[in-house]
Design a protein around this motif. Structure first.
Motif, PDB file in Angstrom:
ATOM      1  N   ALA A  40      -1.294   7.909  12.735  1.00 31.89           N
ATOM      2  CA  ALA A  40      -1.808   6.616  12.268  1.00 31.89           C
ATOM      3  C   ALA A  40      -0.688   5.580  12.207  1.00 31.89           C
ATOM      4  CB  ALA A  40      -2.469   6.769  10.898  1.00 31.89           C
ATOM      5  N   TRP A  41       0.519   6.020  11.803  1.00 39.41           N
ATOM      6  CA  TRP A  41       1.649   5.104  11.734  1.00 39.41           C
ATOM      7  C   TRP A  41       2.009   4.602  13.135  1.00 39.41           C
ATOM      8  CZ3 TRP A  41       4.576   2.593   8.211  1.00 39.41           C
ATOM      9  CH2 TRP A  41       5.782   2.055   8.662  1.00 39.41           C
ATOM     10  N   TYR A  75       1.830   9.702  20.682  1.00 38.35           N
ATOM     11  CA  TYR A  75       1.676  10.057  19.271  1.00 38.35           C
ATOM     12  C   TYR A  75       0.582  11.096  19.056  1.00 38.35           C
ATOM     13  CZ  TYR A  75      -2.045   6.564  19.860  1.00 38.35           C
ATOM     14  OH  TYR A  75      -3.106   5.836  20.319  1.00 38.35           O
ATOM     15  N   ARG A  76       0.122  11.714  20.144  1.00 46.26           N
ATOM     16  CA  ARG A  76      -0.964  12.698  20.021  1.00 46.26           C
ATOM     17  C   ARG A  76      -0.565  13.851  19.112  1.00 46.26           C
ATOM     18  NH1 ARG A  76      -2.717  14.655  25.607  1.00 46.26           N
ATOM     19  NH2 ARG A  76      -3.753  12.632  25.627  1.00 46.26           N
ATOM     20  N   ASN A  77       0.684  14.324  19.284  1.00 44.13           N
ATOM     21  CA  ASN A  77       1.155  15.454  18.489  1.00 44.13           C
ATOM     22  C   ASN A  77       2.119  15.022  17.391  1.00 44.13           C
ATOM     23  OD1 ASN A  77      -0.261  17.276  20.185  1.00 44.13           O
ATOM     24  ND2 ASN A  77       1.389  17.114  21.702  1.00 44.13           N
ATOM     25  N   ALA A  78       2.180  13.739  17.094  1.00 47.94           N
ATOM     26  CA  ALA A  78       3.107  13.265  16.063  1.00 47.94           C
ATOM     27  C   ALA A  78       2.592  13.639  14.679  1.00 47.94           C
ATOM     28  CB  ALA A  78       3.259  11.748  16.157  1.00 47.94           C
ATOM     29  N   MET A  94      -3.882  10.891   1.588  1.00 46.82           N
ATOM     30  CA  MET A  94      -4.157   9.499   1.205  1.00 46.82           C
ATOM     31  C   MET A  94      -2.910   8.637   1.314  1.00 46.82           C
ATOM     32  SD  MET A  94      -5.530   8.070  -2.453  1.00 46.82           S
ATOM     33  CE  MET A  94      -5.532   6.314  -2.814  1.00 46.82           C
ATOM     34  N   TRP A  95      -1.782   9.136   0.708  1.00 47.11           N
ATOM     35  CA  TRP A  95      -0.561   8.334   0.727  1.00 47.11           C
ATOM     36  C   TRP A  95      -0.010   8.175   2.129  1.00 47.11           C
ATOM     37  CZ3 TRP A  95       0.330   5.522  -3.287  1.00 47.11           C
ATOM     38  CH2 TRP A  95      -0.121   5.945  -4.545  1.00 47.11           C
ATOM     39  N   SER A  96      -0.322   9.108   3.027  1.00 46.12           N
ATOM     40  CA  SER A  96       0.190   9.012   4.396  1.00 46.12           C
ATOM     41  C   SER A  96      -0.401   7.818   5.140  1.00 46.12           C
ATOM     42  CB  SER A  96      -0.118  10.302   5.166  1.00 46.12           C
ATOM     43  OG  SER A  96      -1.524  10.489   5.271  1.00 46.12           O
ATOM     44  N   HIS A  97      -1.565   7.335   4.688  1.00 47.41           N
ATOM     45  CA  HIS A  97      -2.195   6.197   5.340  1.00 47.41           C
ATOM     46  C   HIS A  97      -1.726   4.862   4.764  1.00 47.41           C
ATOM     47  CE1 HIS A  97      -4.977   8.579   7.741  1.00 47.41           C
ATOM     48  NE2 HIS A  97      -5.224   9.315   6.662  1.00 47.41           N
ATOM     49  N   LEU A  98      -0.933   4.901   3.700  1.00 47.52           N
ATOM     50  CA  LEU A  98      -0.503   3.649   3.080  1.00 47.52           C
ATOM     51  C   LEU A  98       0.445   2.834   3.958  1.00 47.52           C
ATOM     52  CD1 LEU A  98      -0.622   1.813   0.626  1.00 47.52           C
ATOM     53  CD2 LEU A  98       1.260   3.139  -0.381  1.00 47.52           C
ATOM     54  N   PRO A  99       1.494   3.439   4.556  1.00 45.19           N
ATOM     55  CA  PRO A  99       2.393   2.622   5.399  1.00 45.19           C
ATOM     56  C   PRO A  99       1.696   1.936   6.569  1.00 45.19           C
ATOM     57  CG  PRO A  99       3.425   4.691   4.827  1.00 45.19           C
ATOM     58  CD  PRO A  99       1.998   4.807   4.393  1.00 45.19           C
ATOM     59  N   PRO A 100       0.876   2.650   7.385  1.00 42.22           N
ATOM     60  CA  PRO A 100       0.194   1.936   8.471  1.00 42.22           C
ATOM     61  C   PRO A 100      -0.776   0.878   7.959  1.00 42.22           C
ATOM     62  CG  PRO A 100      -0.601   4.196   8.295  1.00 42.22           C
ATOM     63  CD  PRO A 100       0.617   4.100   7.448  1.00 42.22           C
ATOM     64  N   ALA A 101      -1.413   1.130   6.824  1.00 44.12           N
ATOM     65  CA  ALA A 101      -2.314   0.120   6.263  1.00 44.12           C
ATOM     66  C   ALA A 101      -1.549  -1.140   5.887  1.00 44.12           C
ATOM     67  CB  ALA A 101      -3.040   0.694   5.050  1.00 44.12           C
ATOM     68  N   LEU A 102      -0.374  -0.961   5.283  1.00 44.87           N
ATOM     69  CA  LEU A 102       0.436  -2.122   4.917  1.00 44.87           C
ATOM     70  C   LEU A 102       0.888  -2.888   6.155  1.00 44.87           C
ATOM     71  CD1 LEU A 102       2.626  -0.646   2.037  1.00 44.87           C
ATOM     72  CD2 LEU A 102       0.681  -2.213   1.848  1.00 44.87           C
ATOM     73  N   LEU A 103       1.199  -2.162   7.219  1.00 43.00           N
ATOM     74  CA  LEU A 103       1.627  -2.798   8.465  1.00 43.00           C
ATOM     75  C   LEU A 103       0.503  -3.665   9.039  1.00 43.00           C
ATOM     76  CD1 LEU A 103       4.365  -2.500   9.873  1.00 43.00           C
ATOM     77  CD2 LEU A 103       3.304  -0.863  11.425  1.00 43.00           C
ATOM     78  N   LEU A 104      -0.704  -3.142   9.036  1.00 39.66           N
ATOM     79  CA  LEU A 104      -1.839  -3.894   9.554  1.00 39.66           C
ATOM     80  C   LEU A 104      -2.206  -5.066   8.634  1.00 39.66           C
ATOM     81  CD1 LEU A 104      -4.065  -0.944  10.819  1.00 39.66           C
ATOM     82  CD2 LEU A 104      -2.602  -2.458  12.160  1.00 39.66           C
ATOM     83  N   VAL A 105      -2.092  -4.870   7.331  1.00 34.09           N
ATOM     84  CA  VAL A 105      -2.362  -5.962   6.391  1.00 34.09           C
ATOM     85  C   VAL A 105      -1.371  -7.106   6.601  1.00 34.09           C
ATOM     86  CG1 VAL A 105      -2.283  -6.600   3.953  1.00 34.09           C
ATOM     87  CG2 VAL A 105      -3.513  -4.553   4.659  1.00 34.09           C
TER      88      VAL A 105
END
Length: 619
Positions: free
Chosen positions: A106-107, A99-102, A1-12
């Motif tokens: 999502a980031w 980023y396929r194997n990153a 869950m927390w791993s999706h927070l940075p990309p979400a903030l970037l998109l917001v």
């Protein structure tokens, strides 16, 4: 869950910037370039000679919005968002192996999307808010690049992907066709560069020619649409004709040899500034990494040391940009500063790759295909060239107009950051660099547009007015659109607009502006006699019929420095039977300050014009 927070903030943050631009769409107006484009869009048939058909597209869009200025601006913003979305989508699809194997794909996707969108919108509010050829040119370049990237994604994967690739490349050609009409220099360059990329892209020779043909078919389709729906070939040829009706200065200014020399000088000056501001960071970074590589052969060094050097270089670059005061604004120096900042990041990543030595020659896309490096190089070269292709053909500094379409540079920066961070095994440094670049761009859009709007340098009464000072609802144009203006500008517009309406002015009537504010005619909803350039020229009067000239209202500026300029109109007045000032009544007069100079502005009405029965609603 927390791993999706940075990309979400970037998109917001990206969505918040788009929302800010929508909020600002009803605030402010420029007295020169922006108003000129609005006037061309309101009466596109008045433009007899021009180097662009952008006013034709604006005219169709303006008519579709019911001649509402705010709606027109929002349509322009939607066009840029659509182009940015296509471009970001193409970047995500084409760079998927990156980023396929990153560890955090999502980031990486969020970074690419934010970079593409924010780079496209960087100068929307300042220089493209009122749709004109700059906006359509940036839209065409960005969308063409996005569809090209999408087309390159499916060129070798499956039979089903080939038709989708052809459709995407055909759409890219449609966008190139738009560029041919709104800025012919950009259109020609795109028409030359994009097919070369397709022909150089790995694949069977037949596939390459099929891809290039699909793009050319799209160009042909848009040319057919333009000539069938918007403008006949004869009208287009007459509009572009370089005859005596065009001001001689324009013909000399846009000579290809002069433009090439100017662009070369601008590029040299840009790199001189980059060397002055950022060379110490480049030298120290490269030296530290080379020294580390040599010492690592003899002694055991911490494995994370190169990543720390990379992080220090990124922080130093961001701090230096803040220290030298790079900021967005309406003036040339500000745009060059923003261009300089983003280009400096690209150079930093290239230096980091070069300093990595042999490790940098490892396949940067982590792809098993032997031609992955070739693909990467083609994409990088294309993204690096696109802003300059879009800026070519202008008498402004090419480094300024490149800022109108920096989406490709930000996407290239994202591409290089991802590659460099993987080679240095430093995912956390990648996140740091992304935050620094994206945050700088987002802050520039919001703070630059708010504190230093382009029109803010042309306002009456207070040259330093900000976007937050635009608070007074004011009717502009005819039919009227309500814009929020600062109090001095609102008073100026309302006084002269209402004076014109009281004395019989109708929508579409003529106003002859004899000073360097020709586009103020848009405030009245009028046609400007002659070519609607920002700076009125007596020779433009000869393009209008004598009857229109005699019926036109006249708007003048009385200042010592231009008194001779007003006198220069007298021979043209006499030639066309205009008895000025004897045959006119002064119906409004107001002192105001523009460009730091106090002048008196006056509106004159033909003496035979009967006043309209209308109550004075001035406050």
């Amino acid at each position: 869950m927390w791993s999706h927070l940075p990309p979400a903030l970037l998109l917001v943050a990206t969505l918040a910037v788009a929302g800010f631009l929508a909020w600002a769409s009803d605030r402010g107006i420029d007295f020169e370039d922006h108003s000129m484009m609005l006037m061309e869009a309101r009466f596109p048939e008045e433009v007899r000679h021009n180097f662009t058909a952008g006013h034709i597209y604006s005219g169709a869009l303006f008519e579709a919005t019911g001649y509402d200025i705010v709606a027109l601006r929002l349509c322009g913003l939607l066009l840029m968002l659509a182009a940015a979305s296509v471009f970001a989508w193409g970047g995500v699809r084409l760079l998927r192996p990156l980023y396929r194997n990153a560890p955090r794909p999502a980031w990486a996707r969020a970074e690419i999307i934010s970079a593409g969108v924010l780079g496209t919108l960087l100068y929307y509010q300042s220089l493209m808010m009122d749709p004109g050829y700059n906006l359509y040119n940036a839209f065409a370049m960005t969308a063409a690049a996005g569809f090209l990237l999408l087309g390159l994604c499916g060129t070798e994967s499956s039979r089903e992907a080939v038709p989708r690739s052809s459709v995407a490349l055909c759409l890219s050609g449609l966008c190139v066709g738009i560029a041919l009409f709104v800025k012919i220099s950009t259109g020609i360059l795109l028409l030359g560069v994009l097919p070369l990329v397709l022909l150089a892209w790995p694949g069977a020779p037949r596939q390459r020619w099929t891809r290039a043909l699909a793009l050319l078919v799209g160009v042909g389709i848009w040319c057919a649409i333009h000539f069938a729906v918007l403008q006949s070939p004869t009208d287009f040829r007459n509009m572009m004709a370089s005859d005596s009706s065009l001001p001689g200065g324009l013909q000399a200014a846009y000579a290809p040899r002069r433009l090439i020399a100017l662009a070369f000088h601008n590029l040299v000056d840009l790199h001189r500034q980059i060397a002055r501001d950022f060379a110490p960071i480049y030298v120290v970074t490269a030296g530290a990494l080379i020294l580390h590589a040599r010492l690592a052969r003899r002694v055991r060094l911490p494995r994370a040391l190169p990543a720390l050097v990379m992080a220090a270089a990124c922080l130093g670059l961001a701090w230096k940009a803040y220290a030298v005061g790079l900021s967005q604004g309406g003036w040339v120096g500000d745009a060059i500063g923003v261009t300089r900042f983003h280009l400096s990041w690209i150079y930093l990543m290239l230096i980091l790759l070069a300093a990595r030595g042999r490790a940098a020659r490892i396949d940067p896309l982590a792809d098993a295909r032997p031609d992955a490096l070739r693909r990467s190089a083609l994409v990088a070269l294309l993204l690096a060239a696109l802003p300059f292709l879009a800026a070519a053909g202008t008498t402004n500094p090419i480094t300024m107009n490149a800022a109108l379409g920096l989406g490709p540079w930000l996407l290239l920066c994202a591409f290089l950051i991802l590659v460099t961070a993987r080679l240095y095994e430093a995912g956390w440094v990648r996140d740091l660099a992304v935050v620094l670049v994206v945050a700088f761009t987002a802050v520039q859009i919001v703070s630059g547009a708010t504190l230093r709007p382009y029109f803010g340098y042309h306002l009456f009464g207070r040259p330093g007015a900000t976007l937050l000072d635009q608070t007074v609802p004011t009717e502009v144009g005819n039919p009227a659109s309500v814009l929020l203006l600062d109090p001095p500008t609102s008073a100026f517009v309302r006084r002269f607009r209402e004076a014109a309406l009281r004395h019989g002015f109708q929508a579409g009537d003529d106003i002859l502006v004899t000073c360097a504010l020709a586009a103020t005619a848009v405030f009245f909803g009028s046609r400007h006699v002659g070519l609607p350039f920002s700076y009125a020229r007596p020779r433009d009067v000869s393009m209008a019929s004598p009857e229109r000239l005699r019926r036109a209202f006249i708007f003048t500026r009385d200042a010592p420095c231009i008194s001779a300029r007003l006198e220069s109109w007298q021979p043209y007045f006499e030639e066309h039977g205009i008895e000025f000032p004897e045959g006119y009544r002064r119906v409004e007069s107001m002192e105001a300050v523009i460009h730091g100079e106090r002048s008196r502005y006056e509106l004159w009405v033909p003496a035979r014009a009967a006043p309209r029965e209308r109550a004075d609603t001035r406050e």
